[in-house]
Scaffold this motif. Structure first.
Motif, PDB file in Angstrom:
ATOM      1  N   VAL A  87     -10.925 -47.123  13.033  1.00  0.00           N
ATOM      2  CA  VAL A  87     -10.639 -45.718  13.360  1.00  0.00           C
ATOM      3  C   VAL A  87      -9.293 -45.617  14.060  1.00  0.00           C
ATOM      4  CG1 VAL A  87     -13.027 -44.975  13.600  1.00  0.00           C
ATOM      5  CG2 VAL A  87     -11.831 -45.885  15.585  1.00  0.00           C
ATOM      6  N   ARG A  88      -8.730 -44.443  14.001  1.00  0.00           N
ATOM      7  CA  ARG A  88      -7.512 -44.144  14.739  1.00  0.00           C
ATOM      8  C   ARG A  88      -7.715 -42.855  15.518  1.00  0.00           C
ATOM      9  NH1 ARG A  88      -2.013 -44.925  14.690  1.00  0.00           N
ATOM     10  NH2 ARG A  88      -1.564 -42.710  14.668  1.00  0.00           N
ATOM     11  N   PHE A  89      -7.096 -42.807  16.697  1.00  0.00           N
ATOM     12  CA  PHE A  89      -7.093 -41.575  17.468  1.00  0.00           C
ATOM     13  C   PHE A  89      -5.783 -40.870  17.111  1.00  0.00           C
ATOM     14  CE2 PHE A  89      -6.881 -39.290  21.690  1.00  0.00           C
ATOM     15  CZ  PHE A  89      -8.020 -38.535  21.474  1.00  0.00           C
ATOM     16  N   ALA A  90      -5.901 -39.784  16.344  1.00  0.00           N
ATOM     17  CA  ALA A  90      -4.715 -39.192  15.730  1.00  0.00           C
ATOM     18  C   ALA A  90      -3.750 -38.611  16.760  1.00  0.00           C
ATOM     19  CB  ALA A  90      -5.146 -38.092  14.759  1.00  0.00           C
ATOM     20  N   LYS A  91      -2.476 -38.602  16.376  1.00  0.00           N
ATOM     21  CA  LYS A  91      -1.470 -37.860  17.139  1.00  0.00           C
ATOM     22  C   LYS A  91      -1.078 -36.674  16.272  1.00  0.00           C
ATOM     23  CE  LYS A  91       0.578 -41.667  19.757  1.00  0.00           C
ATOM     24  NZ  LYS A  91      -0.214 -42.832  19.287  1.00  0.00           N
ATOM     25  N   PRO A  92      -1.830 -35.594  16.320  1.00  0.00           N
ATOM     26  CA  PRO A  92      -1.577 -34.483  15.407  1.00  0.00           C
ATOM     27  C   PRO A  92      -0.170 -33.929  15.592  1.00  0.00           C
ATOM     28  CG  PRO A  92      -3.307 -33.927  16.995  1.00  0.00           C
ATOM     29  CD  PRO A  92      -2.915 -35.337  17.249  1.00  0.00           C
ATOM     30  N   LYS A  93       0.456 -33.551  14.490  1.00  0.00           N
ATOM     31  CA  LYS A  93       1.851 -33.101  14.575  1.00  0.00           C
ATOM     32  C   LYS A  93       1.984 -31.824  15.393  1.00  0.00           C
ATOM     33  CE  LYS A  93       1.668 -30.496  10.273  1.00  0.00           C
ATOM     34  NZ  LYS A  93       1.626 -30.593   8.842  1.00  0.00           N
ATOM     35  N   GLU A  94       0.874 -31.018  15.445  1.00  0.00           N
ATOM     36  CA  GLU A  94       0.939 -29.793  16.250  1.00  0.00           C
ATOM     37  C   GLU A  94       0.799 -30.096  17.736  1.00  0.00           C
ATOM     38  OE1 GLU A  94      -1.353 -30.479  14.011  1.00  0.00           O
ATOM     39  OE2 GLU A  94      -1.510 -28.924  12.474  1.00  0.00           O
ATOM     40  N   GLY A  95       0.434 -31.339  18.064  1.00  0.00           N
ATOM     41  CA  GLY A  95       0.184 -31.712  19.457  1.00  0.00           C
ATOM     42  C   GLY A  95      -1.308 -31.739  19.747  1.00  0.00           C
ATOM     43  N   ALA A  96      -1.723 -32.685  20.591  1.00  0.00           N
ATOM     44  CA  ALA A  96      -3.134 -32.779  20.963  1.00  0.00           C
ATOM     45  C   ALA A  96      -3.425 -31.793  22.087  1.00  0.00           C
ATOM     46  CB  ALA A  96      -3.462 -34.200  21.399  1.00  0.00           C
ATOM     47  N   LEU A  97      -4.707 -31.674  22.408  1.00  0.00           N
ATOM     48  CA  LEU A  97      -5.105 -30.846  23.543  1.00  0.00           C
ATOM     49  C   LEU A  97      -5.132 -31.744  24.773  1.00  0.00           C
ATOM     50  CD1 LEU A  97      -6.344 -28.075  24.414  1.00  0.00           C
ATOM     51  CD2 LEU A  97      -8.564 -29.109  23.995  1.00  0.00           C
ATOM     52  N   THR A  98      -4.488 -31.340  25.854  1.00  0.00           N
ATOM     53  CA  THR A  98      -4.450 -32.216  27.029  1.00  0.00           C
ATOM     54  C   THR A  98      -5.082 -31.545  28.246  1.00  0.00           C
ATOM     55  OG1 THR A  98      -2.225 -31.449  27.523  1.00  0.00           O
ATOM     56  CG2 THR A  98      -2.413 -33.491  26.293  1.00  0.00           C
ATOM     57  N   TRP A  99      -5.595 -32.374  29.131  1.00  0.00           N
ATOM     58  CA  TRP A  99      -6.321 -31.856  30.287  1.00  0.00           C
ATOM     59  C   TRP A  99      -6.279 -32.843  31.446  1.00  0.00           C
ATOM     60  CZ3 TRP A  99      -9.587 -35.855  30.549  1.00  0.00           C
ATOM     61  CH2 TRP A  99     -10.001 -36.462  29.342  1.00  0.00           C
ATOM     62  N   VAL A 100      -6.543 -32.318  32.631  1.00  0.00           N
ATOM     63  CA  VAL A 100      -6.751 -33.140  33.828  1.00  0.00           C
ATOM     64  C   VAL A 100      -8.093 -32.726  34.408  1.00  0.00           C
ATOM     65  CG1 VAL A 100      -5.954 -33.678  36.146  1.00  0.00           C
ATOM     66  CG2 VAL A 100      -4.292 -33.219  34.349  1.00  0.00           C
ATOM     67  N   CYS A 101      -8.956 -33.676  34.669  1.00  0.00           N
ATOM     68  CA  CYS A 101     -10.228 -33.346  35.302  1.00  0.00           C
ATOM     69  C   CYS A 101     -10.303 -34.025  36.663  1.00  0.00           C
ATOM     70  CB  CYS A 101     -11.404 -33.784  34.442  1.00  0.00           C
ATOM     71  SG  CYS A 101     -11.393 -33.003  32.818  1.00  0.00           S
ATOM     72  N   GLY A 102     -11.164 -33.494  37.497  1.00  0.00           N
ATOM     73  CA  GLY A 102     -11.240 -34.056  38.838  1.00  0.00           C
ATOM     74  C   GLY A 102     -12.562 -33.743  39.492  1.00  0.00           C
ATOM     75  N   LEU A 103     -12.592 -33.977  40.804  1.00  0.00           N
ATOM     76  CA  LEU A 103     -13.869 -33.909  41.505  1.00  0.00           C
ATOM     77  C   LEU A 103     -13.842 -32.836  42.569  1.00  0.00           C
ATOM     78  CD1 LEU A 103     -13.628 -37.700  41.698  1.00  0.00           C
ATOM     79  CD2 LEU A 103     -15.209 -36.442  40.220  1.00  0.00           C
ATOM     80  N   MET A 104     -14.934 -32.090  42.637  1.00  0.00           N
ATOM     81  CA  MET A 104     -15.054 -31.054  43.658  1.00  0.00           C
ATOM     82  C   MET A 104     -16.342 -31.277  44.431  1.00  0.00           C
ATOM     83  SD  MET A 104     -13.746 -27.653  41.643  1.00  0.00           S
ATOM     84  CE  MET A 104     -13.529 -26.529  43.023  1.00  0.00           C
TER      85      MET A 104
END
Lengths: 286, 375
Positions: free
Chosen positions: B268-285
């Motif tokens: 398998v490959r984790f694609a690098k879509p030409k439109e850009g991937a969705l990015t996020w930062v998660c954390g703890l509360m």
């Protein structure tokens, strides 16, 4: 006076049950009913009483479609369960003479495991590399796994039909067991063959068991949540899943309450019609 | 060796009955063991903290420092989407620590259900990458923060290189809309990922995602995709199994699914879509009524530790917030995982989620659920 105290004693005897009914059923129902008349505003409730939610369920096609689909899936599952379980109950009632209890226990043995585990087991059986698919491939019947076995309405129906079998066997066994065998002998003496005897004596007399089985399966499976959630896929979503969504991600509790009430009313109506029809049929046969 | 092989082996006399019985026994033990484990986890003493998190974060590997200090794991509760988590906590579910992402942060703070975190109580705080702390709305007063950043990364497509034919095209989000693979595509069920991906596909700028036109456009692409999808699920394991068996050839996943499948030698490959991937930062509360406040800080400190960071990067392919965790990896490895020591390189290269109002969130969820149900 005596009469009155009798009634009083009756209520006293019933009081633990009545109390549980009151606290566990009537009170939540009233809360549900009230909430269904509220509306959501953000994360809070707007507590002005309104029928807006009911109007929405009437106007937006999704609710009706999901209800219809739930009744269809659960109706087919109920019919399949009853038809598959009737012969089993019949066999134990008429042809097993010793250790009947052991037979009953053996038949209900699979149901001693949790419902969730049984649903998961079906996921393994019906899965893409599951028992059925790999079996069929090994036998050379198919080249590629059958996709429709999992994540489909069929998968939900199969699973429900198995998961609720115990609830069909037991009531039907009880009503078959109660049939007076001399009636069957009388029917034979009067010239009925096995088929006619079954249709004219055994089937009508076991009707109460069949009706009870139908209710016991149809009512809970219509609102089933976990089976469609795990096995249904996009097309197998049922009303129970949608109610859960209202209380979860969609965050619209009043709408969820409304759907629950509507489901309850529909089930009551269907049950009433079913009862009426079977009564009518039973009378005509008799 | 799978069951069919074993049965065949018995028939051909290759596998002794004893060996077969032994593997049956092994299967039984393997099936029974998780049950025992689950019971132990439930029986964890009342005095451990509770961590309410995404599926996949409820594993011992992330809690070695905590385990050393307290001898037990924290108690876990798992959710499939952060909106679901918030609804549960608003309904009265009290936990010590929960795990939202940057997009949900302002809304979570607004509910008043959380308390600021005092960084001086966290031994690993000095090593936390500052740009991850600097999120919209994260500044509580007196040097405190609402959210301690923990993991960051991408949502993209994991696809089977042997079963999905790119036909010379670039990797792109269109892969999940390819009618050729109808019924063999998968998607995360939570709108928190899927709807944003829909926005990328529909060409909607995240700045304009809260507009009627954006809703219409995204709804249209989601409806277009729906008949192609085998199943929507928030359960990573389901997606990973489906990809490894070939039941699905491509699915929207987080990075961890691809890394774990690669570790099992699934192509398998984790694609690098030409439109850009969705990015996020998660954390703890920390919940405002956290019953075990000290344990809450220990949970966070454990998650921010270098040890946990190694696991997150190496086994899950996520970015970690502790800069020292990256020291164990060379640039090449990080590139292979699509990670970097400078999170901004990755986060701004993709589409970084933008916080939205509660009304938007509710409306989006309602609409997306209807679309998934076929309307």
């Amino acid at each position: 006076m005596l009469h009155r105290s009798d009634a009083l004693r009756g209520y006293l005897l019933m009081s633990p049950t009545l109390l549980i009914m009151l606290v566990g059923i009537v009170a939540p129902f009233v809360i549900l009913l009230t909430m269904s008349l509220w509306t959501r505003s953000g994360f809070e409730f707007d507590t002005t009483l309104t029928l807006a939610n009911y109007e929405r369920t009437w106007n937006e096609p999704i609710f009706g479609a999901l209800l219809k689909r739930s009744f269809w899936i659960s109706g087919v599952a109920t019919a399949a369960t009853v038809i598959l379980c009737y012969p089993m109950a019949y066999y134990v009632a008429f042809h097993v003479h010793r250790n009947k209890m052991m037979w009953i226990i053996l038949m209900t043995l699979p149901f001693w495991t949790s419902y969730l585990l049984r649903v998961f087991a079906w996921k393994v059986i019906l899965g893409y590399e599951g028992v059925v698919n790999s079996g069929l491939i090994a036998l050379g019947f198919i080249d590629e796994p059958l996709g429709f076995l999992l994540y489909s309405q069929e998968a939900v129906i199969i699973t429900l039909a198995h998961a609720w079998a115990a609830f069909a066997i037991l009531p039907m066994y009880v009503s078959l067991e109660k049939i007076d065998k001399s009636l069957l002998e009388a029917a034979t003496d009067l010239g009925d063959g096995p088929a006619a005897r079954f249709l004219r004596v055994t089937l009508p007399l076991s009707m109460p068991g069949i009706i009870a089985a139908c209710f016991l399966i149809f009512i809970p499976t219509t609102g089933d949540y976990i089976t469609p959630a795990l096995l249904g896929g996009p097309d197998g979503v049922m009303i129970g899943n949608f109610i859960q969504l209202q209380f979860g991600p969609a965050n619209n509790w009043p709408m969820g309450a409304t759907l629950a009430i509507i489901l309850m009313l529909w089930i009551a109506a269907i049950a009433a019609v079913f009862l009426f029809v079977t009564r009518l049929a039973a009378r005509r046969v008799a | 060796m799978d069951v069919v092989d074993q049965i065949a082996a018995v028939n051909e006399g290759k596998l002794s009955r004893r060996a077969f019985t032994r593997s049956l026994l092994a299967a039984g033990v393997a099936l029974g063991a998780p049950l025992g484990g689950a019971r132990r986890a439930m029986a964890a003493p009342e005095d451990q903290g509770t961590y309410f998190t995404w599926g996949g974060y409820d594993i011992p590997d992330l809690f070695q420092p905590y385990l050393e200090k307290h001898g037990e794991l924290p108690n876990f509760a798992v959710f499939g989407g952060s909106e679901e988590a918030l609804t549960k906590m608003r309904g009265g579910f009290v936990v010590d620590v929960s795990h939202p992402c940057n997009q949900a942060l302002p809304r979570w703070i607004k509910t008043g259900l959380f308390q600021p975190i005092d960084p001086s109580r966290l031994s690993n705080w000095p090593d936390v990458i500052p740009e991850l702390v600097d999120l919209e709305g994260n500044d509580a007063e007196d040097g405190k923060v609402w959210l301690a950043p923990f993991d960051w990364g991408q949502t993209s497509i994991t696809y089977r290189t042997d079963l999905y034919d790119l036909e010379g095209e670039e990797e792109s989000w269109d892969m999940l809309w390819n009618p050729k693979y109808k019924g063999k595509l998968g998607s995360l069920a939570s709108g928190g990922d899927a709807w944003w991906v829909g926005a990328i596909k529909a060409g909607v700028d995240f700045k304009d995602i809260d507009s009627p036109e954006a809703f219409d456009k995204i709804a249209a692409v989601m409806r277009e995709q729906r008949p192609l999808i085998r199943t929507y699920t928030d359960d990573n394991t389901t997606l990973e199994q489906a990809l490894s068996s070939g039941e699905m050839v491509a699915s929207m996943t987080w990075a961890s699914s691809a890394v774990q499948l690669q570790a099992e030698d699934v192509p398998v490959r984790f694609a690098k879509p030409k439109e850009g991937a969705l990015t996020w930062v998660c954390g703890l509360m920390i919940h405002k009524d956290a019953p075990k406040l000290d344990k809450a800080y220990d949970i966070i400190d454990s998650l921010l530790s270098v040890e946990t960071g190694h696991f997150m990067i190496n086994d899950y392919g996520y970015g970690h917030s502790n800069i020292k965790a990256f020291d164990a990896f060379d640039q090449e490895t990080l590139d292979g995982l699509g990670l970097s020591r400078q999170p901004s390189e990755i986060l701004s290269a993709g589409h970084f989620q933008v916080p939205q109002t509660q009304e938007w969130e509710t409306r989006m969820n309602e609409l997306f659920e209807q679309i998934k149900a076929g309307f």
